[in-house]
Each structure stands twice: as structure tokens, then as C-alpha cells.
Design a protein around this motif. Structure first.
Motif, PDB file in Angstrom:
ATOM      1  N   GLY A   1      47.476  77.855 -74.977  1.00 26.99           N
ATOM      2  CA  GLY A   1      46.140  78.320 -74.606  1.00 26.99           C
ATOM      3  C   GLY A   1      45.173  78.270 -75.780  1.00 26.99           C
ATOM      4  O   GLY A   1      43.998  77.914 -75.621  1.00 26.99           O
ATOM      5  N   ALA A   2      45.669  78.654 -76.980  1.00 28.06           N
ATOM      6  CA  ALA A   2      44.806  78.605 -78.161  1.00 28.06           C
ATOM      7  C   ALA A   2      44.408  77.170 -78.488  1.00 28.06           C
ATOM      8  O   ALA A   2      43.252  76.901 -78.868  1.00 28.06           O
ATOM      9  CB  ALA A   2      45.524  79.241 -79.345  1.00 28.06           C
ATOM     10  N   LEU A   3      45.349  76.230 -78.355  1.00 21.78           N
ATOM     11  CA  LEU A   3      45.029  74.820 -78.601  1.00 21.78           C
ATOM     12  C   LEU A   3      43.996  74.314 -77.597  1.00 21.78           C
ATOM     13  O   LEU A   3      43.024  73.628 -77.975  1.00 21.78           O
ATOM     14  CB  LEU A   3      46.308  73.982 -78.516  1.00 21.78           C
ATOM     15  N   LEU A   4      44.172  74.660 -76.327  1.00 19.95           N
ATOM     16  CA  LEU A   4      43.213  74.250 -75.302  1.00 19.95           C
ATOM     17  C   LEU A   4      41.843  74.853 -75.577  1.00 19.95           C
ATOM     18  O   LEU A   4      40.809  74.163 -75.467  1.00 19.95           O
ATOM     19  CB  LEU A   4      43.723  74.696 -73.927  1.00 19.95           C
ATOM     20  N   LEU A   5      41.810  76.129 -75.949  1.00 25.30           N
ATOM     21  CA  LEU A   5      40.535  76.793 -76.222  1.00 25.30           C
ATOM     22  C   LEU A   5      39.832  76.168 -77.422  1.00 25.30           C
ATOM     23  O   LEU A   5      38.600  75.990 -77.408  1.00 25.30           O
ATOM     24  CB  LEU A   5      40.786  78.284 -76.460  1.00 25.30           C
ATOM     25  N   TYR A   6      40.599  75.831 -78.437  1.00 28.86           N
ATOM     26  CA  TYR A   6      39.993  75.225 -79.623  1.00 28.86           C
ATOM     27  C   TYR A   6      39.382  73.868 -79.292  1.00 28.86           C
ATOM     28  O   TYR A   6      38.240  73.573 -79.702  1.00 28.86           O
ATOM     29  CB  TYR A   6      41.050  75.083 -80.717  1.00 28.86           C
ATOM     30  N   VAL A   7      40.127  73.036 -78.578  1.00 26.71           N
ATOM     31  CA  VAL A   7      39.629  71.692 -78.257  1.00 26.71           C
ATOM     32  C   VAL A   7      38.356  71.767 -77.419  1.00 26.71           C
ATOM     33  O   VAL A   7      37.345  71.116 -77.723  1.00 26.71           O
ATOM     34  CB  VAL A   7      40.729  70.890 -77.526  1.00 26.71           C
ATOM     35  N   TYR A   8      38.353  72.594 -76.365  1.00 23.45           N
ATOM     36  CA  TYR A   8      37.181  72.686 -75.501  1.00 23.45           C
ATOM     37  C   TYR A   8      36.021  73.370 -76.203  1.00 23.45           C
ATOM     38  O   TYR A   8      34.847  73.069 -75.925  1.00 23.45           O
ATOM     39  CB  TYR A   8      37.534  73.423 -74.210  1.00 23.45           C
ATOM     40  N   SER A   9      36.323  74.301 -77.128  1.00 23.27           N
ATOM     41  CA  SER A   9      35.240  74.936 -77.879  1.00 23.27           C
ATOM     42  C   SER A   9      34.546  73.926 -78.788  1.00 23.27           C
ATOM     43  O   SER A   9      33.302  73.916 -78.909  1.00 23.27           O
ATOM     44  CB  SER A   9      35.790  76.104 -78.703  1.00 23.27           C
ATOM     45  N   MET A  10      35.328  73.090 -79.435  1.00 22.74           N
ATOM     46  CA  MET A  10      34.740  72.061 -80.297  1.00 22.74           C
ATOM     47  C   MET A  10      33.932  71.061 -79.477  1.00 22.74           C
ATOM     48  O   MET A  10      32.825  70.660 -79.896  1.00 22.74           O
ATOM     49  CB  MET A  10      35.835  71.348 -81.080  1.00 22.74           C
ATOM     50  N   VAL A  11      34.450  70.664 -78.326  1.00 19.55           N
ATOM     51  CA  VAL A  11      33.703  69.737 -77.471  1.00 19.55           C
ATOM     52  C   VAL A  11      32.402  70.375 -77.006  1.00 19.55           C
ATOM     53  O   VAL A  11      31.326  69.743 -76.996  1.00 19.55           O
ATOM     54  CB  VAL A  11      34.571  69.304 -76.277  1.00 19.55           C
ATOM     55  N   GLY A  12      32.469  71.654 -76.597  1.00 18.74           N
ATOM     56  CA  GLY A  12      31.254  72.341 -76.167  1.00 18.74           C
ATOM     57  C   GLY A  12      30.255  72.488 -77.291  1.00 18.74           C
ATOM     58  O   GLY A  12      29.039  72.358 -77.084  1.00 18.74           O
ATOM     59  N   TRP A  13      30.723  72.746 -78.511  1.00 18.22           N
ATOM     60  CA  TRP A  13      29.809  72.867 -79.650  1.00 18.22           C
ATOM     61  C   TRP A  13      29.124  71.528 -79.957  1.00 18.22           C
ATOM     62  O   TRP A  13      27.929  71.487 -80.266  1.00 18.22           O
ATOM     63  CB  TRP A  13      30.591  73.347 -80.869  1.00 18.22           C
ATOM     64  N   VAL A  14      29.891  70.441 -79.852  1.00 11.12           N
ATOM     65  CA  VAL A  14      29.330  69.123 -80.150  1.00 11.12           C
ATOM     66  C   VAL A  14      28.218  68.760 -79.169  1.00 11.12           C
ATOM     67  O   VAL A  14      27.151  68.264 -79.555  1.00 11.12           O
ATOM     68  CB  VAL A  14      30.441  68.055 -80.140  1.00 11.12           C
ATOM     69  N   PHE A  15      28.432  69.021 -77.883  1.00 12.10           N
ATOM     70  CA  PHE A  15      27.494  68.532 -76.862  1.00 12.10           C
ATOM     71  C   PHE A  15      26.482  69.575 -76.412  1.00 12.10           C
ATOM     72  O   PHE A  15      25.429  69.199 -75.863  1.00 12.10           O
ATOM     73  CB  PHE A  15      28.275  68.039 -75.640  1.00 12.10           C
ATOM     74  N   LEU A  16      26.748  70.861 -76.609  1.00 13.94           N
ATOM     75  CA  LEU A  16      25.868  71.891 -76.039  1.00 13.94           C
ATOM     76  C   LEU A  16      25.264  72.822 -77.076  1.00 13.94           C
ATOM     77  O   LEU A  16      24.500  73.720 -76.715  1.00 13.94           O
ATOM     78  CB  LEU A  16      26.644  72.728 -75.013  1.00 13.94           C
ATOM     79  N   ALA A  17      25.586  72.650 -78.357  1.00 16.45           N
ATOM     80  CA  ALA A  17      25.096  73.580 -79.376  1.00 16.45           C
ATOM     81  C   ALA A  17      23.575  73.557 -79.479  1.00 16.45           C
ATOM     82  O   ALA A  17      22.935  74.607 -79.621  1.00 16.45           O
ATOM     83  CB  ALA A  17      25.725  73.250 -80.723  1.00 16.45           C
ATOM     84  N   ASP A  18      22.958  72.382 -79.417  1.00 15.20           N
ATOM     85  CA  ASP A  18      21.501  72.282 -79.578  1.00 15.20           C
ATOM     86  C   ASP A  18      20.758  72.830 -78.367  1.00 15.20           C
ATOM     87  O   ASP A  18      19.692  73.445 -78.516  1.00 15.20           O
ATOM     88  CB  ASP A  18      21.093  70.828 -79.818  1.00 15.20           C
ATOM     89  N   ASP A  19      21.287  72.619 -77.163  1.00 13.59           N
ATOM     90  CA  ASP A  19      20.594  73.041 -75.947  1.00 13.59           C
ATOM     91  C   ASP A  19      20.947  74.470 -75.532  1.00 13.59           C
ATOM     92  O   ASP A  19      20.163  75.115 -74.836  1.00 13.59           O
ATOM     93  CB  ASP A  19      20.947  72.083 -74.790  1.00 13.59           C
ATOM     94  N   ASP A  20      22.115  74.973 -75.912  1.00  6.76           N
ATOM     95  CA  ASP A  20      22.527  76.340 -75.531  1.00  6.76           C
ATOM     96  C   ASP A  20      23.173  77.018 -76.744  1.00  6.76           C
ATOM     97  O   ASP A  20      24.361  77.305 -76.762  1.00  6.76           O
ATOM     98  CB  ASP A  20      23.511  76.277 -74.361  1.00  6.76           C
ATOM     99  N   PRO A  21      22.354  77.293 -77.777  1.00 11.77           N
ATOM    100  CA  PRO A  21      22.934  77.899 -78.994  1.00 11.77           C
ATOM    101  C   PRO A  21      23.457  79.309 -78.770  1.00 11.77           C
ATOM    102  O   PRO A  21      24.310  79.779 -79.520  1.00 11.77           O
ATOM    103  CB  PRO A  21      21.759  77.890 -79.977  1.00 11.77           C
TER     104      PRO A  21
END
Length: 312
Positions: A153-173
């Protein structure tokens, strides 16, 4: 059947103590003491009651501690002829630790430690509730599988968190401005809390975010959670089987030590048959004695004749 060693006095002490410990009255009494101790702790949370009944509550606490000490001593005396078996039972070790620490000077002087030890006595109720004991054992057995689940679960959360930060950080900080915020947002999404708002905010950025949220919810909320449920259920079955095996072993040991009523009746029947057979043999002895003596005499004469017939 366990090997017993020691003097006869230790055997007698162990036997008497074991009968007391195994009795229904003893089990009921100890369980009632645990419930009473829990009720006493609940009463002590009310300041007004403590001020009015301080001395009585303190006396009740000392009486409960004395009663639990006597219980542990009786359980230890039940293993007087085999002391090692007492320490092989985890429940005995837990009871001994709770009582011994409560008697220690540092615990008597520290109110917080003393309250925690008194609270631990409530957990001892699981010893007398088989179903609760099975659940506790199942939790212990499920820990290795749960740790593996947490790592995945921690590995899954880390991967999706990084993906979300890459694509959504600027639009949903607010939700994906950093790795920590993204992980917090996705942790809440596992419970499906706020999923609708997250999807709507993602669609304003790109329609591909729908695939991002859908795949995460599918893997995190359904696949991993169901795997955790499977681990817990499997551990529960193992704990139930272990409890049944333990009960069967105890029943077999008790049957080996003390004969059952059916066995006693069978032994009595066989003893009666043996006595009847002995009585019949005694009645037949007077009639058979002369014939037996004649036969013995004839055998002796024959031996003499044979000896005389043999050449030197």
C-alpha cells in the motif's frame, strides 16, 4: 500426558490446585473480579465519587489486587510438579507480569503506570472468552500478512502521489502541491471520501485524470482492501483450528489422567467377571485335586521306570 517430576507432596499440591483452577466456580469468580475491576476504574473517573469514597475505593483496589495475586499463585501451584509448563502459556506470563508489576514499588508510586496496569487486567477477560481469544490470536497471526499489505500500500501510495504531483501540482496545489499533500489526499480517497470533488477538480485539468483516479480507487479501495480481508479471514481460521486442537489436547490429557464414567463401569464389569472366574476355579479345585495328585504320582513312576530302563 505431560511428564511429572517432584515429590509426592508437590504432586498432591498440583492436583488439588488443578482441580480448583479447572472448576467452573473459579473461572466464574475470576471473570467477575475482572468485570468488577473494570467497573471500579470507571467509577474512579468521577471526581465527586472519588472525593466521597476515597478510602473505600482504595480498599477495593487493594482487595482486587490481592484476589488476582491469589489467582496467579493458584495457577502456579497447579504446575508445582512441572513448573516449566506454567511459563510456556502466554496467558500465564501476561497475568504474572500484570500482577508483579502492580506490586512493584515504582508502579505503586506512579499513578499513571498503576492505572495502565489496572487497565491491562481488563484485557485478561479474553482468557475466559474463547471467541475473543480466537480473535486476538487471529490478529497476531495476521500481522506478517498485514505488514506485507502495508508495504504494498505504501508503494502504491508513493507512486500515485508522485504522479499526482507531477501532473496536478500547478493546477491544484492545495491537494497535490507536495508529496505529503498528495499522499494525504490519496489516503482519504481510499475511503472514497471526497472522491466526487477530486474527480471534478481533475476533469477541469484534463479528462485523462479520470483514468488516474479510477485506477487508484480500483486498486487501493477494492483490490488491496479485499486482500487484507482475505489475510484476516485466513488468520481467523488458523486461530480457530488452533483453539480446537488445544481444546482437544486438553480433553485427551484429562481423559488420560482421570477415567471417564464409562471406563469405570467397564473396569468394574471386568473385575466382576474375573472374580466369578476365580470363584469357579476355587470350586473346581477339591474335585480336581485327587486326580491331579494321581496324575502327578503316575508321572513320577513313569519317570522312574524310564530312568531304570536306560542303560548305563
Amino acid at each position: 500426558m505431560p511428564h511429572r517430576s517432584g515429590s509426592p507432596s508437590r504432586h498432591a499440591l498440583a492436583a488439588r490446585s488443578q482441580r480448583i483452577v479447572d472448576s467452573a466456580a473459579f473461572t466464574t469468580t475470576v471473570f467477575c473480579l475482572i468485570v468488577g475491576n473494570a467497573a471500579l476504574m470507571g467509577i474512579e473517573t468521577y471526581d465527586g465519587v472519588v472525593q466521597d469514597w476515597h478510602d473505600g475505593l482504595k480498599l477495593a483496589e487493594h482487595l482486587f489486587l490481592a484476589a488476582f495475586t491469589v489467582e496467579v499463585l493458584l495457577r502456579a501451584a497447579a504446575h508445582a510438579d512441572r513448573p516449566g509448563d506454567f511459563f510456556r502459556d502466554p496467558w500465564n506470563l501476561f497475568d504474572l507480569a500484570v500482577v508483579a508489576l502492580a506490586l512493584a514499588p515504582f508502579a505503586r508510586e506512579n499513578a499513571t503506570v498503576l492505572r495502565l496496569l489496572r487497565l491491562a487486567r481488563v484485557l485478561r477477560a479474553a482468557r475466559f472468552l474463547p471467541q475473543v481469544r480466537i480473535v486476538i490470536v487471529a490478529i497476531g497471526k495476521s500481522l506478517p500478512g498485514t505488514l506485507s499489505f502495508l508495504l504494498v500500500g505504501a508503494l502504491l501510495l508513493y507512486v500515485y502521489s508522485m504522479v499526482g504531483w507531477v501532473f496536478l501540482a500547478d493546477d491544484d496545489p492545495e491537494h497535490f502541491g507536495s508529496l505529503g499533500r498528495a499522499a494525504l489526499t490519496l489516503s482519504l480517497l481510499v475511503t472514497l471520501d471526497g472522491l466526487g470533488d477530486a474527480v471534478r477538480a481533475g476533469l477541469e485539468v484534463s479528462r485523462w485524470t479520470l483514468l488516474y483516479f479510477a485506477s487508484y480507487v480500483l486498486i487501493g479501495s477494492f483490490v488491496l482492501v479485499n486482500l487484507l480481508i482475505g489475510v484476516v479471514i485466513n488468520s481467523l481460521e488458523e486461530a480457530r483450528q488452533a483453539e480446537e486442537d488445544r481444546a482437544a489436547a486438553e480433553a485427551a490429557a484429562a481423559a488420560a489422567v482421570e477415567p471417564q464414567p464409562a471406563d469405570v463401569e467397564e473396569i468394574r464389569r471386568r473385575l466382576g467377571e474375573a472374580r466369578a472366574a476365580l470363584d469357579a476355579l476355587e470350586l473346581a479345585l477339591p474335585a480336581a485335586a485327587p486326580a491331579g495328585r494321581a496324575a502327578v504320582g503316575g508321572q513320577a513312576d513313569g519317570e522312574v521306570e524310564v530312568r531304570t530302563a536306560v542303560p548305563a
